[in-house]
Design a protein around this motif. Sequence first.
Motif, short mmCIF file in Angstrom:
data_model
loop_
_atom_site.label_atom_id
_atom_site.label_comp_id
_atom_site.label_asym_id
_atom_site.label_seq_id
_atom_site.Cartn_x
_atom_site.Cartn_y
_atom_site.Cartn_z
N TRP A 1 -0.12 -5.82 -18.13
CA TRP A 1 -0.09 -7.18 -17.77
C TRP A 1 0.41 -7.78 -16.53
N CYS A 2 0.59 -6.93 -15.52
CA CYS A 2 0.86 -7.26 -14.43
C CYS A 2 -0.40 -7.67 -13.54
N PRO A 3 -0.04 -9.04 -13.16
CA PRO A 3 -0.94 -9.58 -12.35
C PRO A 3 -1.59 -8.96 -11.21
N PRO A 4 -3.10 -8.80 -10.85
CA PRO A 4 -3.32 -8.18 -9.75
C PRO A 4 -2.87 -8.62 -8.43
N ASN A 5 -2.64 -7.68 -7.48
CA ASN A 5 -1.87 -8.21 -6.32
C ASN A 5 -2.79 -9.49 -5.66
N TRP A 6 -3.77 -9.52 -5.58
CA TRP A 6 -4.43 -10.68 -4.72
C TRP A 6 -4.00 -11.91 -5.53
N PRO B 1 0.77 -1.21 0.00
CA PRO B 1 0.00 -0.16 -0.12
C PRO B 1 0.90 1.25 0.00
N THR B 2 2.05 1.24 0.29
CA THR B 2 3.14 2.51 0.38
C THR B 2 3.78 2.45 -0.90
N TRP B 3 5.00 1.77 -0.80
CA TRP B 3 5.86 1.88 -1.97
C TRP B 3 5.68 1.28 -3.30
N TYR B 4 5.02 -0.08 -3.04
CA TYR B 4 4.77 -0.62 -4.44
C TYR B 4 3.70 -0.14 -5.08
N GLN B 5 2.54 0.51 -4.60
CA GLN B 5 1.38 1.15 -5.07
C GLN B 5 1.68 2.31 -6.11
N THR B 6 2.98 2.87 -5.61
CA THR B 6 3.28 4.33 -6.40
C THR B 6 4.14 3.68 -7.59
N ASP C 1 11.16 1.04 -15.59
CA ASP C 1 10.14 1.83 -15.80
C ASP C 1 10.19 2.91 -14.69
N ASN C 2 10.89 2.35 -13.62
CA ASN C 2 10.94 3.12 -12.35
C ASN C 2 12.31 3.41 -11.79
N ARG C 3 13.19 3.40 -12.75
CA ARG C 3 14.65 3.34 -12.27
C ARG C 3 14.86 4.70 -11.29
N ASN C 4 14.27 5.79 -11.63
CA ASN C 4 14.62 7.10 -11.16
C ASN C 4 13.84 7.44 -9.91
N LYS C 5 13.02 6.41 -9.49
CA LYS C 5 12.09 6.61 -8.42
C LYS C 5 12.83 5.95 -7.26
N LYS C 6 12.90 6.65 -5.78
CA LYS C 6 13.33 6.44 -4.58
C LYS C 6 12.58 5.46 -3.84
N THR D 1 12.02 -11.20 -1.89
CA THR D 1 11.34 -10.21 -1.22
C THR D 1 12.00 -9.24 -0.43
N PRO D 2 12.69 -9.55 0.60
CA PRO D 2 13.69 -8.52 1.22
C PRO D 2 14.32 -7.60 0.30
N ILE D 3 14.85 -8.12 -0.62
CA ILE D 3 15.56 -7.19 -1.73
C ILE D 3 14.77 -6.25 -2.29
N PHE D 4 13.85 -6.82 -2.90
CA PHE D 4 13.01 -6.14 -3.71
C PHE D 4 11.96 -5.24 -3.02
N PHE D 5 11.15 -5.67 -2.12
CA PHE D 5 10.14 -5.18 -1.40
C PHE D 5 10.86 -4.42 -0.34
N GLY D 6 11.63 -5.11 0.57
CA GLY D 6 12.19 -4.47 1.85
C GLY D 6 13.34 -3.43 1.61
N ALA D 7 14.27 -3.65 0.46
CA ALA D 7 15.19 -2.62 0.40
C ALA D 7 14.89 -1.87 -0.69
#
Length: 164
Positions: free
Chosen positions: A44-49, A33-38, A159-164, A98-104
């Motif tokens: 073609w990305c599957p829905p989160n559920w 709900p915070t980082w990934y949503q932005t 598509d998001n390389r410049n995003k923090k 997961t800790p690398i992509f989502f966590g860090a």
Amino acid sequence: MEVVPAWAPAVGFTLLPHAGGFLGGNITKREIPTWYQTLQKPSWCPPNWMFAPVWGTLYTSMGYGSYLVWKELGGFNEKSVIPLGLYAGNLALNWAWTPIFFGAHKMGWGLVTLLLTTGTATATTASWYNINKAAAYLMIPYLAWLSLASALNYRIWKDNRNKK
């Protein structure tokens, strides 16, 4: 007298991959709900559920496959070092994503981890094929999903390389 019930190894091997998935799920739930949503994602990305039931199915399938290999080779021994060692390495890489992509929030390193995961999953599948074909076939949906996940990770990173 049997100390461990005959069904226990099958259940243990089948549930083992879920341990990392469960721990990673806590990180994912916090970041969606915070980082990934932005992040910009392809159409073609599957829905989160969809991710939790897919991973639950894949973890069960590959876990049971590892049990079949373990059983076929007579447990942990010299013959099982390579096929189960490859599988253990694959699980470690899988759980690290997961800790690398989502966590860090390291999308590029997440992609590298996914590509290594795909390589070890392929090697695991190949090593299992001559031991127990059913175990190798149980890895096919996982390999397919890793291909999709790698493509998705690449697009999100690109598509998001410049995003923090």
